[in-house]
Design a protein around this motif. Structure first.
Motif, short mmCIF file in Angstrom:
data_model
loop_
_atom_site.label_atom_id
_atom_site.label_comp_id
_atom_site.label_asym_id
_atom_site.label_seq_id
_atom_site.Cartn_x
_atom_site.Cartn_y
_atom_site.Cartn_z
N ARG A 11 15.65 17.85 25.99
CA ARG A 11 14.75 18.95 26.31
C ARG A 11 15.43 19.99 27.19
O ARG A 11 16.45 19.74 27.80
CB ARG A 11 13.51 18.45 27.05
N TYR A 12 14.80 21.14 27.27
CA TYR A 12 15.06 22.13 28.31
C TYR A 12 13.70 22.73 28.59
O TYR A 12 12.78 22.60 27.79
CB TYR A 12 16.08 23.20 27.87
N CYS A 13 13.53 23.32 29.75
CA CYS A 13 12.25 23.92 30.10
C CYS A 13 12.41 25.43 30.24
O CYS A 13 13.48 25.92 30.59
CB CYS A 13 11.71 23.33 31.40
N SER A 25 15.89 26.24 32.01
CA SER A 25 16.59 25.15 32.70
C SER A 25 17.84 24.76 31.92
O SER A 25 18.04 25.18 30.77
CB SER A 25 15.68 23.93 32.83
N LEU A 37 7.09 16.88 33.00
CA LEU A 37 8.20 17.83 32.97
C LEU A 37 7.72 19.24 33.24
O LEU A 37 8.32 19.98 34.02
CB LEU A 37 8.92 17.77 31.63
N ASP A 38 6.64 19.63 32.55
CA ASP A 38 6.07 20.96 32.77
C ASP A 38 5.74 21.16 34.24
O ASP A 38 6.07 22.19 34.84
CB ASP A 38 4.79 21.14 31.95
N PHE A 41 9.05 21.39 36.52
CA PHE A 41 9.74 22.68 36.43
C PHE A 41 8.90 23.77 37.09
O PHE A 41 9.41 24.61 37.84
CB PHE A 41 10.04 23.03 34.97
N VAL A 55 4.64 26.66 31.78
CA VAL A 55 5.94 26.10 31.42
C VAL A 55 5.87 25.44 30.05
O VAL A 55 4.86 24.85 29.69
CB VAL A 55 6.39 25.08 32.49
N GLN A 56 6.97 25.53 29.31
CA GLN A 56 7.14 24.81 28.06
C GLN A 56 8.45 24.03 28.16
O GLN A 56 9.40 24.53 28.76
CB GLN A 56 7.28 25.77 26.88
N CYS A 57 8.50 22.85 27.57
CA CYS A 57 9.73 22.06 27.56
C CYS A 57 9.96 21.57 26.13
O CYS A 57 9.62 20.44 25.78
CB CYS A 57 9.65 20.89 28.53
#
Length: 99
Positions: A11-13, A25, A37-38, A41, A55-57
Motif C-alpha cells: 500500500r501507499y497512502c 506516503s 492505516l487511513d 496517515f 485519506v485513501q490507502c
C-alpha cells in the motif's frame, strides 16, 4: 488449531490538501486493516499541521504493482498541475517514532 498469518498487502497512502496539493506516503507492506492505516496517515498529517481531505490507502498484490500505481498517481497529479508532496511515512516508522 494455529491461525494462519494474514498475507501482507502492498500500500501507499494519499490525501488531498489545500491549494491543489496532494500528500503521498512511501510504499509499504502491511497486514493492518485499511481503517487503521487511513487513521494513522491522517493523524500524522494532523500532527504535522497539514490540512487534508479524507485519506485513501490503495493496495496492490505486490511491490512492483504498487510502485506502478503510485508512479501513475504522481504523474497524473503533476500533469494536472497539482503539487505532490512525497512524505517518507510508513506505519512502522510512525509507530517507532511515537515510542
Amino acid at each position: 488449531m494455529a491461525a494462519t498469518p494474514a498475507a501482507a498487502d502492498w500500500r501507499y497512502c494519499l490525501a488531498r490538501g489545500p491549494s491543489r496539493t496532494v500528500y503521498l506516503s512511501a510504499p509499504f507492506s502491511t497486514v493492518a486493516a485499511m481503517p487503521a492505516l487511513d487513521a494513522a496517515f491522517g493523524s500524522m498529517l494532523d500532527r504535522t499541521h497539514r490540512a487534508h481531505d479524507p485519506v485513501q490507502c490503495p493496495r496492490a498484490e505486490d511491490a512492483a504493482a504498487l510502485r506502478a500505481m503510485r508512479h501513475t498517481a504522481l504523474r497524473y497529479n503533476r500533469q494536472d498541475g497539482v503539487t505532490v508532496v512525497e512524505i517518507d511515512w510508513t506505519p512502522d516508522r510512525d509507530a517507532a517514532a511515537k515510542r
